[in-house]
Motif scaffolding. Structure first.
Motif, mmCIF file in Angstrom:
data_model
loop_
_atom_site.group_PDB
_atom_site.id
_atom_site.type_symbol
_atom_site.label_atom_id
_atom_site.label_comp_id
_atom_site.label_asym_id
_atom_site.label_seq_id
_atom_site.Cartn_x
_atom_site.Cartn_y
_atom_site.Cartn_z
ATOM 1 N N LEU A 250 0.852 -1.184 0.000
ATOM 2 C CA LEU A 250 0.000 0.000 0.000
ATOM 3 C C LEU A 250 0.887 1.232 0.000
ATOM 4 O O LEU A 250 1.897 1.280 0.715
ATOM 5 N N LEU A 251 0.514 2.242 -0.767
ATOM 6 C CA LEU A 251 1.351 3.414 -0.951
ATOM 7 C C LEU A 251 0.613 4.673 -0.505
ATOM 8 O O LEU A 251 -0.350 5.107 -1.154
ATOM 9 N N ALA A 252 1.045 5.237 0.623
ATOM 10 C CA ALA A 252 0.509 6.509 1.104
ATOM 11 C C ALA A 252 1.489 7.605 0.697
ATOM 12 O O ALA A 252 2.657 7.572 1.095
ATOM 13 N N PHE A 253 1.017 8.538 -0.088
ATOM 14 C CA PHE A 253 1.851 9.595 -0.667
ATOM 15 C C PHE A 253 1.448 10.924 -0.037
ATOM 16 O O PHE A 253 0.274 11.306 -0.076
ATOM 17 N N TYR A 254 2.409 11.620 0.561
ATOM 18 C CA TYR A 254 2.162 12.898 1.229
ATOM 19 C C TYR A 254 2.907 14.006 0.487
ATOM 20 O O TYR A 254 3.984 13.770 -0.080
ATOM 21 N N CYS A 255 2.344 15.226 0.516
ATOM 22 C CA CYS A 255 2.993 16.340 -0.178
ATOM 23 C C CYS A 255 2.836 17.623 0.633
ATOM 24 O O CYS A 255 2.051 17.685 1.587
ATOM 25 N N GLY A 256 3.574 18.635 0.251
ATOM 26 C CA GLY A 256 3.463 19.928 0.899
ATOM 27 C C GLY A 256 2.088 20.536 0.695
ATOM 28 O O GLY A 256 1.359 20.171 -0.238
ATOM 29 N N PRO A 257 1.686 21.501 1.547
ATOM 30 C CA PRO A 257 0.327 22.033 1.507
ATOM 31 C C PRO A 257 0.047 22.931 0.315
ATOM 32 O O PRO A 257 -1.110 23.260 0.051
ATOM 33 N N GLN A 258 1.065 23.326 -0.442
ATOM 34 C CA GLN A 258 0.862 24.230 -1.565
ATOM 35 C C GLN A 258 0.753 23.508 -2.904
ATOM 36 O O GLN A 258 0.636 24.153 -3.942
ATOM 37 N N PHE A 259 0.767 22.157 -2.893
ATOM 38 C CA PHE A 259 0.755 21.407 -4.138
ATOM 39 C C PHE A 259 -0.587 20.712 -4.368
ATOM 40 O O PHE A 259 -1.268 20.325 -3.418
ATOM 41 N N ARG A 260 -0.922 20.549 -5.632
ATOM 42 C CA ARG A 260 -2.153 19.837 -5.987
ATOM 43 C C ARG A 260 -1.998 18.357 -5.643
ATOM 44 O O ARG A 260 -0.968 17.732 -5.945
ATOM 45 N N GLN A 261 -3.035 17.786 -5.025
ATOM 46 C CA GLN A 261 -2.981 16.383 -4.637
ATOM 47 C C GLN A 261 -3.223 15.466 -5.827
ATOM 48 O O GLN A 261 -3.946 15.814 -6.762
ATOM 49 N N LEU A 262 -2.637 14.284 -5.768
ATOM 50 C CA LEU A 262 -2.779 13.326 -6.862
ATOM 51 C C LEU A 262 -4.224 12.848 -6.978
ATOM 52 O O LEU A 262 -4.760 12.703 -8.085
ATOM 53 N N GLU A 263 -4.868 12.577 -5.859
ATOM 54 C CA GLU A 263 -6.275 12.173 -5.867
ATOM 55 C C GLU A 263 -7.129 13.353 -5.431
ATOM 56 O O GLU A 263 -6.779 14.082 -4.498
ATOM 57 N N ASN A 264 -8.262 13.530 -6.110
ATOM 58 C CA ASN A 264 -9.158 14.649 -5.826
ATOM 59 C C ASN A 264 -10.179 14.210 -4.780
ATOM 60 O O ASN A 264 -11.246 13.703 -5.090
ATOM 61 N N PHE A 265 -9.826 14.417 -3.516
ATOM 62 C CA PHE A 265 -10.692 13.971 -2.430
ATOM 63 C C PHE A 265 -11.988 14.775 -2.362
ATOM 64 O O PHE A 265 -13.026 14.264 -1.949
ATOM 65 N N PHE A 266 -11.940 16.035 -2.776
ATOM 66 C CA PHE A 266 -13.143 16.863 -2.737
ATOM 67 C C PHE A 266 -14.191 16.340 -3.716
ATOM 68 O O PHE A 266 -15.389 16.440 -3.473
ATOM 69 N N LEU A 267 -13.738 15.769 -4.816
ATOM 70 C CA LEU A 267 -14.655 15.245 -5.825
ATOM 71 C C LEU A 267 -15.026 13.791 -5.574
ATOM 72 O O LEU A 267 -16.187 13.403 -5.735
ATOM 73 N N GLY A 268 -14.058 12.974 -5.166
ATOM 74 C CA GLY A 268 -14.280 11.535 -5.161
ATOM 75 C C GLY A 268 -14.545 10.882 -3.824
ATOM 76 O O GLY A 268 -14.971 9.720 -3.790
ATOM 77 N N LEU A 269 -14.305 11.584 -2.713
ATOM 78 C CA LEU A 269 -14.477 10.928 -1.421
ATOM 79 C C LEU A 269 -15.954 10.687 -1.120
ATOM 80 O O LEU A 269 -16.792 11.579 -1.287
ATOM 81 N N ASP A 270 -16.269 9.485 -0.684
ATOM 82 C CA ASP A 270 -17.634 9.132 -0.298
ATOM 83 C C ASP A 270 -18.088 10.047 0.840
ATOM 84 O O ASP A 270 -17.390 10.170 1.856
ATOM 85 N N PRO A 271 -19.238 10.728 0.700
ATOM 86 C CA PRO A 271 -19.712 11.616 1.770
ATOM 87 C C PRO A 271 -19.819 10.926 3.123
ATOM 88 O O PRO A 271 -19.582 11.549 4.162
ATOM 89 N N ALA A 272 -20.159 9.639 3.119
ATOM 90 C CA ALA A 272 -20.259 8.912 4.387
ATOM 91 C C ALA A 272 -18.892 8.787 5.052
ATOM 92 O O ALA A 272 -18.781 8.828 6.284
ATOM 93 N N VAL A 273 -17.848 8.647 4.244
ATOM 94 C CA VAL A 273 -16.492 8.590 4.788
ATOM 95 C C VAL A 273 -16.108 9.946 5.363
ATOM 96 O O VAL A 273 -15.549 10.044 6.457
ATOM 97 N N LEU A 274 -16.434 11.001 4.646
ATOM 98 C CA LEU A 274 -16.108 12.349 5.115
ATOM 99 C C LEU A 274 -16.804 12.656 6.434
ATOM 100 O O LEU A 274 -16.221 13.269 7.340
ATOM 101 N N ASP A 275 -18.041 12.206 6.570
ATOM 102 C CA ASP A 275 -18.799 12.478 7.796
ATOM 103 C C ASP A 275 -18.140 11.861 9.029
ATOM 104 O O ASP A 275 -18.239 12.413 10.127
ATOM 105 N N GLU A 276 -17.482 10.733 8.858
ATOM 106 C CA GLU A 276 -16.890 10.052 10.018
ATOM 107 C C GLU A 276 -15.436 10.458 10.252
ATOM 108 O O GLU A 276 -14.825 10.042 11.236
ATOM 109 N N CYS A 277 -14.878 11.276 9.361
ATOM 110 C CA CYS A 277 -13.483 11.674 9.489
ATOM 111 C C CYS A 277 -13.286 12.628 10.666
ATOM 112 O O CYS A 277 -14.106 13.517 10.906
ATOM 113 N N SER A 278 -12.180 12.491 11.355
ATOM 114 C CA SER A 278 -11.812 13.435 12.399
ATOM 115 C C SER A 278 -11.323 14.727 11.768
ATOM 116 O O SER A 278 -11.027 14.787 10.562
ATOM 117 N N ASP A 279 -11.242 15.789 12.573
ATOM 118 C CA ASP A 279 -10.722 17.050 12.071
ATOM 119 C C ASP A 279 -9.293 16.889 11.573
ATOM 120 O O ASP A 279 -8.905 17.481 10.565
#
Length: 320
Positions: A250-279
């Motif tokens: 499994l590959l977890a890829f992290y980047c600096g806060p000023q760069f575009r992310q490889l996966e678009n979480f705002f578009l693709g993340l399941d709303p149910a997953v977002l609801d249970e996410c911690s801050d």
């Protein structure tokens, strides 16, 4: 076993990577691996499997230096290794890995206090796959140059661009990204353990994509439950699995806060997953601004999720 982070950080500084054994217990490895295998089988049965590293596909990748998106090549068309993306939608037992303290501490060591999760996926390397071209995961980082030097414009960079001797030898790019690879099976020389070029994170140029590789590489090896941490500048590539059993990472890829992310979480993340996410988890996804980057109508994106005032699509000044 206690994790020796001081040694891990020292190894990283010297070589651009470190291997930390026994981060996951055998029971944790078994649980995570079962979820990955079930998901992989389901995606393959539905015809959704994204497969690559077949000999014919590699030839096309090397001929097409434009850096197009990775193709999905079904097994019937020559795909071998199976990739899975957007694992955040595919099980809590998977999501929990991206906030493991060891992963976050090492990412902070490289990237600083603020950083983002760029992507989280899986690579299942199988027999018949070919070695991946050497590359850097933060290939997109602008190369530094001196006044008057020729350089590649930031929007013109290519995935496998090769710039031999183009960068000043005493100038390197900053660390902008890093990887944590979770070993769900043993990684060995024979089963295609990730090929690395130690110390290449401090080289000015990007690697040549020629396969076989033109420079010596080593295999990152370790027991299931270990993790590999490496700099996004490190030259590396998936190895060739010569065994009959798949190698799963499994590959977890992290980047600096000023760069575009490889996966678009705002578009693709399941709303149910977002609801249970911690801050904290939402911070990693990009829901907290960084120096005013990432705001939503003056609010942090995280606060906007909770805001009760309605969106106003248009505002008009009424005439007399």
């Amino acid at each position: 076993m206690a994790i020796d982070l001081a040694r891990a950080k020292a190894d990283y500084e010297r070589d651009g990577y470190c291997i930390i054994p026994d981060v996951l217990s055998p029971s944790e490895v078994a649980e995570v691996r079962q979820r990955v295998v079930e998901q992989a089988e389901a995606e393959k049965a539905l015809g959704w499997a994204r497969e690559d590293a077949g000999p014919t596909q590699l030839k096309k990748v090397l001929e097409d230096q434009a850096g197009a998106l990775r193709e999905s090549v079904p097994e019937i068309q020559g795909g071998v290794n199976q990739r899975m993306y957007f694992l955040l939608n595919k099980g809590k037992v998977l999501r929990d890995l991206v906030t493991r303290p060891v992963a976050l501490e090492l990412a902070e060591h490289v990237l600083g206090e603020n950083f983002l999760l760029s992507s989280f996926g899986a690579n299942i390397a199988k027999k018949g796959g070919v070695p991946e071209p050497l590359h850097r995961d933060n290939w997109w980082c602008p190369m530094r140059f001196r006044k008057g030097d020729a350089h590649i414009k930031v929007g013109d960079r290519k995935r496998y661009s090769v710039e031999p001797d183009s960068a000043p030898k005493d100038i390197i790019m900053p660390a902008c990204a890093c990887n944590v690879v979770w070993m769900l099976t043993d990684f060995t020389e024979e089963n295609g353990g990730t090929r690395l070029v130690p110390g290449s994170h401090l080289l000015p140029d990007n690697p040549d994509s020629t396969v076989p590789h033109k420079v010596p590489t080593i295999a990152a090896t370790g027991k299931a439950g270990s993790c590999i941490f490496f700099d996004g500048r490190l030259w590396h590539g998936t190895g060739q699995n010569l065994t009959d059993e798949p190698r799963i990472g499994l590959l977890a890829f992290y980047c600096g806060p000023q760069f575009r992310q490889l996966e678009n979480f705002f578009l693709g993340l399941d709303p149910a997953v977002l609801d249970e996410c911690s801050d904290k988890f939402r911070d990693l996804l990009g829901y907290t601004p960084w120096f005013f980057y990432g705001v939503a109508d003056g609010l942090s994106s995280r606060k906007r999720l909770r805001a009760r005032e309605p969106w106003i699509p248009e505002m008009r000044i009424k005439g007399p």
